[in-house]
Design a protein around this motif. Structure first.
Motif: not given
Length: 177
Positions: A145-164
């Motif tokens: 269901l979700f991607k978590w922004g903490g796993h983004f490569g060159t930035l961390k958007d740890s607050m962020h969840f998005e449907l995938d």
């Protein structure tokens, strides 16, 4: 296979800045607005956070917002009702050189982990176990269901969840827990 932001915008195009297609749902002590087909998925996200006794602060949590993406000109996935930012004051957006995994605090309480975030020792006040469980949420057909922004490569958007996934992928329901 993870979808690109462009693919998600296309799949959810009927919901772009379409407030009439947003549903208000309970999310911990908060109420958020999400695309109607996504409501059950976001409810499952909230239920997972509750099981981990993760406290959601309504003052710095938000979902639907008809706006452009940070640092860009195209619409954010928030404008489609498929993205959510949770507790942004203790799950900050951090740009950093190179790529690295997220830094989790080993502290036992959310308040202690938040202090590690403020001191720059961690990227999030969430636990690795909670994030792993959130990332295991899936449709009845097994799509994550979700991607978590903490796993983004060159930035961390740890607050962020998005449907995938797209709305059609949600039509068959979610996997039972």
């Amino acid at each position: 296979m993870p979808k690109t932001t462009a693919q998600l915008r296309q799949l959810w195009r009927a919901y772009e800045c379409n407030e009439a297609e947003m549903a208000a749902i309970g999310f911990g002590p908060d109420r958020i607005r999400v695309a109607r087909p996504a409501a059950r998925a976001f409810t499952a996200l909230a239920e997972t956070m509750t099981r981990y006794r993760y406290f959601i602060r309504p003052a710095d949590t938000d979902s639907y917002n008809c706006r452009t993406i940070t640092g860009g000109t195209l619409k954010s996935l928030h404008a489609y009702g498929i993205a959510l930012d949770v507790n942004w004051s203790t799950n900050p957006y951090v740009d950093h050189p190179g790529t690295r995994g997220p830094r989790f605090s080993p502290k036992p309480t959310q308040a202690e982990r938040a202090l590690d975030v403020k001191a720059g020792r961690a990227d999030t006040d969430m636990t690795e176990a909670m994030i792993a469980e959130i990332e295991s949420l899936c449709t009845a057909t097994g799509l994550q269901l979700f991607k978590w922004g903490g796993h983004f490569g060159t930035l961390k958007d740890s607050m962020h969840f998005e449907l995938d996934i797209g709305p059609d992928d949600l039509a068959g329901g979610l996997a039972s827990r």
